[in-house]
Design a protein around this motif. Structure first.
Motif, mmCIF file in Angstrom:
data_model
loop_
_atom_site.group_PDB
_atom_site.id
_atom_site.type_symbol
_atom_site.label_atom_id
_atom_site.label_comp_id
_atom_site.label_asym_id
_atom_site.label_seq_id
_atom_site.Cartn_x
_atom_site.Cartn_y
_atom_site.Cartn_z
ATOM 1 N N SER A 1 0.850 -1.190 0.000
ATOM 2 C CA SER A 1 0.000 0.000 0.000
ATOM 3 C C SER A 1 0.895 1.253 0.000
ATOM 4 O O SER A 1 1.774 1.373 -0.840
ATOM 5 N N ILE A 2 0.723 2.164 0.959
ATOM 6 C CA ILE A 2 1.520 3.399 0.911
ATOM 7 C C ILE A 2 3.009 3.122 1.054
ATOM 8 O O ILE A 2 3.841 3.929 0.635
ATOM 9 N N PHE A 3 3.353 1.973 1.619
ATOM 10 C CA PHE A 3 4.758 1.670 1.856
ATOM 11 C C PHE A 3 5.493 1.264 0.576
ATOM 12 O O PHE A 3 6.707 1.059 0.608
ATOM 13 N N ALA A 4 4.764 1.177 -0.524
ATOM 14 C CA ALA A 4 5.388 0.965 -1.827
ATOM 15 C C ALA A 4 5.562 2.277 -2.583
ATOM 16 O O ALA A 4 6.016 2.279 -3.730
ATOM 17 N N CYS A 5 5.209 3.389 -1.949
ATOM 18 C CA CYS A 5 5.446 4.702 -2.556
ATOM 19 C C CYS A 5 6.916 5.090 -2.395
ATOM 20 O O CYS A 5 7.662 4.472 -1.632
ATOM 21 N N ASP A 6 7.354 6.122 -3.108
ATOM 22 C CA ASP A 6 8.744 6.558 -3.018
ATOM 23 C C ASP A 6 9.095 7.057 -1.617
ATOM 24 O O ASP A 6 10.238 6.955 -1.177
ATOM 25 N N TRP A 66 3.867 14.032 -6.711
ATOM 26 C CA TRP A 66 2.505 13.857 -6.215
ATOM 27 C C TRP A 66 2.526 13.535 -4.727
ATOM 28 O O TRP A 66 3.437 12.867 -4.234
ATOM 29 N N THR A 67 1.512 14.016 -4.014
ATOM 30 C CA THR A 67 1.299 13.695 -2.612
ATOM 31 C C THR A 67 -0.077 13.079 -2.449
ATOM 32 O O THR A 67 -1.060 13.583 -2.995
ATOM 33 N N LEU A 68 -0.140 11.988 -1.698
ATOM 34 C CA LEU A 68 -1.393 11.273 -1.476
ATOM 35 C C LEU A 68 -1.803 11.368 -0.019
ATOM 36 O O LEU A 68 -0.957 11.342 0.872
ATOM 37 N N LYS A 69 -3.098 11.460 0.200
ATOM 38 C CA LYS A 69 -3.671 11.227 1.522
ATOM 39 C C LYS A 69 -4.472 9.932 1.399
ATOM 40 O O LYS A 69 -5.376 9.832 0.571
ATOM 41 N N VAL A 70 -4.113 8.930 2.201
ATOM 42 C CA VAL A 70 -4.718 7.603 2.082
ATOM 43 C C VAL A 70 -5.252 7.168 3.442
ATOM 44 O O VAL A 70 -4.534 7.184 4.435
ATOM 45 N N ASP A 71 -6.514 6.747 3.476
ATOM 46 C CA ASP A 71 -7.089 6.219 4.705
ATOM 47 C C ASP A 71 -6.537 4.821 4.991
ATOM 48 O O ASP A 71 -6.245 4.064 4.057
ATOM 49 N N PRO A 72 -6.426 4.439 6.265
ATOM 50 C CA PRO A 72 -5.857 3.130 6.605
ATOM 51 C C PRO A 72 -6.648 1.947 6.060
ATOM 52 O O PRO A 72 -6.077 0.874 5.843
ATOM 53 N N ASP A 73 -7.946 2.114 5.830
ATOM 54 C CA ASP A 73 -8.761 0.995 5.341
ATOM 55 C C ASP A 73 -8.907 0.987 3.825
ATOM 56 O O ASP A 73 -9.747 0.271 3.273
ATOM 57 N N ALA A 74 -8.079 1.771 3.140
ATOM 58 C CA ALA A 74 -8.044 1.766 1.669
ATOM 59 C C ALA A 74 -6.861 0.929 1.198
ATOM 60 O O ALA A 74 -5.742 1.107 1.670
ATOM 61 N N GLY A 106 -12.786 10.927 0.255
ATOM 62 C CA GLY A 106 -11.602 11.002 1.084
ATOM 63 C C GLY A 106 -10.680 9.805 1.192
ATOM 64 O O GLY A 106 -9.533 9.981 1.616
ATOM 65 N N PRO A 107 -11.088 8.575 0.863
ATOM 66 C CA PRO A 107 -10.193 7.435 1.087
ATOM 67 C C PRO A 107 -8.831 7.558 0.416
ATOM 68 O O PRO A 107 -7.822 7.172 0.992
ATOM 69 N N VAL A 108 -8.804 8.090 -0.801
ATOM 70 C CA VAL A 108 -7.538 8.316 -1.499
ATOM 71 C C VAL A 108 -7.634 9.657 -2.225
ATOM 72 O O VAL A 108 -8.448 9.810 -3.137
#
Length: 219
Positions: A1-6, A66-74, A106-108
């Motif tokens: 998930s987000i941990f595969a982002c740069d 790019w900057t993302l806001k990601v909910d934990p359940d997405a 809002g999820p992503v």
């Protein structure tokens, strides 16, 4: 998930280690959010404005397109998102992606570097604008607040990208939560560990089959 982002960051109102070498950034605020407004949604705008203030203060967004806001359940698949963002070039006023036909959900949430900068410089304008329009605190969630702030007040370019998200609140097709649609970058919501991991595993399996199908072997 987000941990595969740069690069990634996880925020909370306390500092703790959620995984080896992964420590939360601290946002000094109460995370309680009441329900309210026309649709009895979570009134989480004040909390997320604090989070965005911390993101801006940290300044790491300046080093990324790019900057993302990601909910934990997405459940997010960053390689797919990288493909989607290629067709949305940066603009002088910034650009952000609208992920639902009913408006930004809002999820992503996905913002270009200049969009975050525009918000950083203009967030007080948005605060004054909506306080005047609503005659006090507005009774809507942070996704609507960000959508209207960027689009109506700051004139950041809003581009539709409906392959960004499939979720239960945006009229998804039947079976959306099987996570077999390889063209979609994120799925929401998955409220328990089992469901989350099943979606992530299925999505990764679909991507692997696509890669294998595109590989030619010569003998």
């Amino acid at each position: 998930s987000i941990f595969a982002c740069d690069e990634y960051a996880v925020y909370s109102n306390v500092s703790f280690e959620i995984a080896p070498a992964v420590v939360t950034g601290v946002v000094h605020t109460n995370l309680f959010c009441p329900l309210g407004g026309k649709f009895m949604t979570v009134l989480n705008t004040p909390v997320f404005l604090k989070v965005w203030a911390k993101v801006i203060e940290d300044g790491r967004f300046r080093f990324h397109d790019w900057t993302l806001k990601v909910d934990p359940d997405a459940v997010l698949f960053p390689p797919r998102l990288r493909q989607l963002t290629r067709i949305h070039p940066e603009s002088q006023q910034g650009v952000y992606l609208n992920n639902c036909q009913f408006g930004l959900h809002g999820p992503v949430e996905v913002f270009s570097r200049d969009a975050v900068l525009a918000f950083a410089l203009g967030r007080d304008r948005c605060r004054r604008h909506f306080h005047k329009v609503c005659k006090g605190p507005c009774q809507f969630g942070e996704d609507m607040y960000m959508d209207r702030c960027l689009n109506e007040v700051l004139k950041v370019r809003r581009e539709n990208e409906f392959s960004l998200l499939l979720e239960d609140h945006c009229d998804p097709p039947k079976g959306w939560d099987s996570c077999t649609n390889a063209t979609v970058a994120a799925f929401h919501p998955f409220k328990n560990k089992t469901g989350y991991e099943e979606c992530l595993e299925m999505g990764n399996s679909v991507d692997m089959r696509k890669r294998n199908a595109g590989t030619l072997t010569f003998k």
